[in-house]
Design a protein around this motif. Structure first.
Motif, PDB file in Angstrom:
ATOM      1  N   GLY A 164      19.456  70.364  66.195  1.00  0.00           N
ATOM      2  CA  GLY A 164      20.865  70.062  66.365  1.00  0.00           C
ATOM      3  C   GLY A 164      21.735  70.264  65.149  1.00  0.00           C
ATOM      4  N   GLY A 165      21.179  70.772  64.057  1.00  0.00           N
ATOM      5  CA  GLY A 165      22.009  70.986  62.880  1.00  0.00           C
ATOM      6  C   GLY A 165      21.201  71.499  61.713  1.00  0.00           C
ATOM      7  N   GLY A 166      21.863  71.638  60.575  1.00  0.00           N
ATOM      8  CA  GLY A 166      21.210  72.156  59.389  1.00  0.00           C
ATOM      9  C   GLY A 166      20.275  71.148  58.752  1.00  0.00           C
ATOM     10  N   LEU A 167      19.367  71.669  57.941  1.00  0.00           N
ATOM     11  CA  LEU A 167      18.423  70.848  57.185  1.00  0.00           C
ATOM     12  C   LEU A 167      18.568  71.219  55.723  1.00  0.00           C
ATOM     13  CD1 LEU A 167      16.055  68.866  56.995  1.00  0.00           C
ATOM     14  CD2 LEU A 167      14.511  70.758  57.543  1.00  0.00           C
ATOM     15  N   ALA A 168      19.079  70.285  54.916  1.00  0.00           N
ATOM     16  CA  ALA A 168      19.358  70.554  53.504  1.00  0.00           C
ATOM     17  C   ALA A 168      18.334  69.854  52.623  1.00  0.00           C
ATOM     18  CB  ALA A 168      20.762  70.095  53.141  1.00  0.00           C
ATOM     19  N   LEU A 169      17.612  70.654  51.839  1.00  0.00           N
ATOM     20  CA  LEU A 169      16.559  70.146  50.953  1.00  0.00           C
ATOM     21  C   LEU A 169      16.721  70.777  49.571  1.00  0.00           C
ATOM     22  CD1 LEU A 169      13.675  70.583  53.545  1.00  0.00           C
ATOM     23  CD2 LEU A 169      14.589  68.384  52.779  1.00  0.00           C
ATOM     24  N   ASN A 170      17.935  70.765  49.077  1.00  0.00           N
ATOM     25  CA  ASN A 170      18.246  71.494  47.846  1.00  0.00           C
ATOM     26  C   ASN A 170      17.701  70.859  46.574  1.00  0.00           C
ATOM     27  OD1 ASN A 170      19.713  73.606  49.101  1.00  0.00           O
ATOM     28  ND2 ASN A 170      21.469  72.234  49.338  1.00  0.00           N
ATOM     29  N   GLY A 171      17.205  69.629  46.657  1.00  0.00           N
ATOM     30  CA  GLY A 171      16.658  68.981  45.471  1.00  0.00           C
ATOM     31  C   GLY A 171      15.229  69.381  45.166  1.00  0.00           C
ATOM     32  N   LEU A 172      14.585  70.051  46.104  1.00  0.00           N
ATOM     33  CA  LEU A 172      13.191  70.459  45.910  1.00  0.00           C
ATOM     34  C   LEU A 172      13.129  71.712  45.048  1.00  0.00           C
ATOM     35  CD1 LEU A 172      11.966  69.980  49.589  1.00  0.00           C
ATOM     36  CD2 LEU A 172      11.491  68.469  47.647  1.00  0.00           C
ATOM     37  N   SER A 176       4.767  73.914  48.591  1.00  0.00           N
ATOM     38  CA  SER A 176       3.574  74.698  48.895  1.00  0.00           C
ATOM     39  C   SER A 176       3.910  75.737  49.956  1.00  0.00           C
ATOM     40  CB  SER A 176       2.456  73.788  49.409  1.00  0.00           C
ATOM     41  OG  SER A 176       2.769  73.310  50.707  1.00  0.00           O
ATOM     42  N   ASP A 177       3.093  76.775  50.038  1.00  0.00           N
ATOM     43  CA  ASP A 177       3.304  77.781  51.082  1.00  0.00           C
ATOM     44  C   ASP A 177       3.237  77.141  52.461  1.00  0.00           C
ATOM     45  OD1 ASP A 177       3.591  79.710  49.188  1.00  0.00           O
ATOM     46  OD2 ASP A 177       1.745  80.800  49.661  1.00  0.00           O
ATOM     47  N   GLU A 178       2.324  76.190  52.622  1.00  0.00           N
ATOM     48  CA  GLU A 178       2.180  75.534  53.921  1.00  0.00           C
ATOM     49  C   GLU A 178       3.458  74.799  54.304  1.00  0.00           C
ATOM     50  OE1 GLU A 178      -0.679  72.253  56.198  1.00  0.00           O
ATOM     51  OE2 GLU A 178      -1.290  73.110  54.269  1.00  0.00           O
ATOM     52  N   ALA A 179       4.060  74.113  53.332  1.00  0.00           N
ATOM     53  CA  ALA A 179       5.304  73.390  53.602  1.00  0.00           C
ATOM     54  C   ALA A 179       6.426  74.356  53.965  1.00  0.00           C
ATOM     55  CB  ALA A 179       5.697  72.554  52.389  1.00  0.00           C
ATOM     56  N   ILE A 180       6.528  75.462  53.231  1.00  0.00           N
ATOM     57  CA  ILE A 180       7.577  76.445  53.509  1.00  0.00           C
ATOM     58  C   ILE A 180       7.383  77.074  54.887  1.00  0.00           C
ATOM     59  CG2 ILE A 180       8.530  78.680  52.825  1.00  0.00           C
ATOM     60  CD1 ILE A 180       8.055  77.905  49.929  1.00  0.00           C
ATOM     61  N   LEU A 181       6.146  77.382  55.233  1.00  0.00           N
ATOM     62  CA  LEU A 181       5.871  77.974  56.542  1.00  0.00           C
ATOM     63  C   LEU A 181       6.220  76.998  57.667  1.00  0.00           C
ATOM     64  CD1 LEU A 181       2.498  79.805  55.797  1.00  0.00           C
ATOM     65  CD2 LEU A 181       4.756  80.830  56.120  1.00  0.00           C
ATOM     66  N   SER A 182       6.017  75.707  57.419  1.00  0.00           N
ATOM     67  CA  SER A 182       6.410  74.704  58.414  1.00  0.00           C
ATOM     68  C   SER A 182       7.924  74.653  58.549  1.00  0.00           C
ATOM     69  CB  SER A 182       5.871  73.323  58.015  1.00  0.00           C
ATOM     70  OG  SER A 182       4.468  73.274  58.114  1.00  0.00           O
ATOM     71  N   LEU A 183       8.623  74.606  57.416  1.00  0.00           N
ATOM     72  CA  LEU A 183      10.084  74.534  57.438  1.00  0.00           C
ATOM     73  C   LEU A 183      10.699  75.784  58.062  1.00  0.00           C
ATOM     74  CD1 LEU A 183      10.726  72.976  53.911  1.00  0.00           C
ATOM     75  CD2 LEU A 183      10.964  71.841  56.130  1.00  0.00           C
ATOM     76  N   ALA A 184       9.993  76.894  57.960  1.00  0.00           N
ATOM     77  CA  ALA A 184      10.482  78.138  58.560  1.00  0.00           C
ATOM     78  C   ALA A 184      10.585  78.025  60.075  1.00  0.00           C
ATOM     79  CB  ALA A 184       9.565  79.299  58.182  1.00  0.00           C
ATOM     80  N   GLN A 185       9.884  77.052  60.652  1.00  0.00           N
ATOM     81  CA  GLN A 185       9.928  76.855  62.100  1.00  0.00           C
ATOM     82  C   GLN A 185      11.149  76.048  62.534  1.00  0.00           C
ATOM     83  OE1 GLN A 185       7.596  78.497  63.924  1.00  0.00           O
ATOM     84  NE2 GLN A 185       7.017  79.236  61.884  1.00  0.00           N
ATOM     85  N   HIS A 186      11.881  75.500  61.558  1.00  0.00           N
ATOM     86  CA  HIS A 186      13.080  74.723  61.883  1.00  0.00           C
ATOM     87  C   HIS A 186      14.124  75.615  62.538  1.00  0.00           C
ATOM     88  CE1 HIS A 186      17.153  73.157  60.726  1.00  0.00           C
ATOM     89  NE2 HIS A 186      16.640  72.106  61.329  1.00  0.00           N
ATOM     90  N   LYS A 187      14.677  75.157  63.644  1.00  0.00           N
ATOM     91  CA  LYS A 187      15.696  75.920  64.352  1.00  0.00           C
ATOM     92  C   LYS A 187      17.072  75.388  63.966  1.00  0.00           C
ATOM     93  CE  LYS A 187      12.653  77.090  68.189  1.00  0.00           C
ATOM     94  NZ  LYS A 187      12.411  77.037  69.654  1.00  0.00           N
ATOM     95  N   GLY A 188      17.687  76.070  63.036  1.00  0.00           N
ATOM     96  CA  GLY A 188      18.970  75.648  62.489  1.00  0.00           C
ATOM     97  C   GLY A 188      19.058  76.109  61.052  1.00  0.00           C
ATOM     98  N   ASP A 189      20.216  75.969  60.449  1.00  0.00           N
ATOM     99  CA  ASP A 189      20.391  76.414  59.067  1.00  0.00           C
ATOM    100  C   ASP A 189      19.450  75.650  58.139  1.00  0.00           C
ATOM    101  OD1 ASP A 189      22.371  77.976  60.125  1.00  0.00           O
ATOM    102  OD2 ASP A 189      24.022  76.714  59.434  1.00  0.00           O
ATOM    103  N   LEU A 190      18.908  76.362  57.165  1.00  0.00           N
ATOM    104  CA  LEU A 190      17.932  75.786  56.239  1.00  0.00           C
ATOM    105  C   LEU A 190      18.373  76.071  54.812  1.00  0.00           C
ATOM    106  CD1 LEU A 190      15.168  74.402  55.812  1.00  0.00           C
ATOM    107  CD2 LEU A 190      14.110  76.668  55.997  1.00  0.00           C
ATOM    108  N   TYR A 191      18.490  75.003  54.018  1.00  0.00           N
ATOM    109  CA  TYR A 191      18.972  75.123  52.644  1.00  0.00           C
ATOM    110  C   TYR A 191      17.864  74.709  51.676  1.00  0.00           C
ATOM    111  CZ  TYR A 191      23.417  75.232  55.120  1.00  0.00           C
ATOM    112  OH  TYR A 191      24.434  75.555  55.983  1.00  0.00           O
ATOM    113  N   LEU A 192      17.376  75.681  50.917  1.00  0.00           N
ATOM    114  CA  LEU A 192      16.311  75.451  49.933  1.00  0.00           C
ATOM    115  C   LEU A 192      16.747  76.032  48.594  1.00  0.00           C
ATOM    116  CD1 LEU A 192      13.268  76.473  52.183  1.00  0.00           C
ATOM    117  CD2 LEU A 192      13.896  74.143  51.517  1.00  0.00           C
ATOM    118  N   LEU A 215      18.744  80.518  49.885  1.00  0.00           N
ATOM    119  CA  LEU A 215      17.759  80.470  48.795  1.00  0.00           C
ATOM    120  C   LEU A 215      18.429  80.943  47.509  1.00  0.00           C
ATOM    121  CD1 LEU A 215      14.867  82.136  50.808  1.00  0.00           C
ATOM    122  CD2 LEU A 215      14.802  79.781  49.951  1.00  0.00           C
ATOM    123  N   SER A 216      19.605  80.426  47.244  1.00  0.00           N
ATOM    124  CA  SER A 216      20.412  80.938  46.135  1.00  0.00           C
ATOM    125  C   SER A 216      19.848  80.592  44.762  1.00  0.00           C
ATOM    126  CB  SER A 216      21.846  80.415  46.243  1.00  0.00           C
ATOM    127  OG  SER A 216      21.876  78.999  46.146  1.00  0.00           O
TER     128      SER A 216
END
Length: 246
Positions: A164-172, A176-192, A215-216
């Protein structure tokens, strides 16, 4: 059915003594009462009482409170049997961390002036898998967790279920690759935007992400990772103009 008490009601008559605090035992008994709890006379709420009241299954009215601790906000909003509706319209002093937890409750109502604070930085630095699951399933709209400085693989998998919306995790700054691959499944804007490097495998996984991908903060990636990110088609990819490929 509504449990309307002098201990709690803003509509109590002058003859009724208005108790402005509850003991933990009183709160536990009230939480078991059927129907709604109108506790608008309360001006203080301990963390222990909040934990007890969070077990109430009906509507919960706490409009007399002006302050609410982070711990109390979490207890009220994320209990296994949380109140159907929580009203806290009297709040004047509340942290962004507390607002994050209140936002995890689908029917928590607090003053409109605080809604914009949900996009501000906060001090919530870590979440357990249980916390992540609750936040992902209950927050409606964008989920701002920019205060997080660490995220476990299971918690990342749980947050990826947010809809239902974006997921902002800009403080990270690292995942791990596993964590990133999981987050890649999020349906919505993703801020890393805190990440400075990602592996080829992580980039390949992010290429299939559905939504804008920011990924700026990346400083340098391999040519293979660059190609993968450029194949991202289900939204914009935001990269630094100074990003270098190896």
């Amino acid at each position: 059915m509504s449990v309307l008490l002098a201990v709690a009601s803003s509509t109590s008559t002058a003859a009724e003594p208005i108790v402005k605090t509850l003991t933990t035992e009183q709160a536990k008994k009230l939480a078991k009462a059927p129907g709604d709890l109108e506790l608008n006379g309360l001006t203080e709420l301990t963390d222990e009482c909040a934990l007890a009241l969070g077990q109430h299954s009906g509507n919960l009215y706490l409009n007399g409170l002006t302050k609410l601790s982070d711990t109390s906000a979490k207890s009220l909003s994320t209990a296994a049997v949380a109140p159907f509706r929580i009203e806290l319209l009297g709040l004047t002093d509340v942290s962004v961390e507390a607002l994050v937890w209140l936002a995890a409750h689908p029917h928590a109502v607090f003053p409109a002036k605080f809604y914009s604070d949900l996009s501000k930085p906060h001090k919530l630095k870590s979440v357990t898998i249980i916390d992540a699951t609750l936040l992902a399933s209950r927050v409606v709209g964008a989920l701002n967790l920019n205060g997080l400085v660490s995220l476990s693989d299971p918690a990342a998998q749980a947050l990826a279920q947010h809809k239902g919306g974006g997921l902002a995790l800009n403080g990270l700054t690292a995942l791990s690759d596993e964590a990133i691959l999981s987050l890649a499944q999020h349906k919505g804007d993703l801020y890393l935007n805190g990440l400075t490097r990602i592996s080829d495998d992580a980039a390949a996984g992010l290429a299939s992400h559905q939504g804008d991908l920011s990924l700026s903060g990346l400083k340098q990636i391999s040519s293979q990772a660059w190609v993968s990110l450029r194949t991202h088609a289900a939204g914009k990819v935001i990269l630094s103009p100074t990003l270098k490929s190896e």
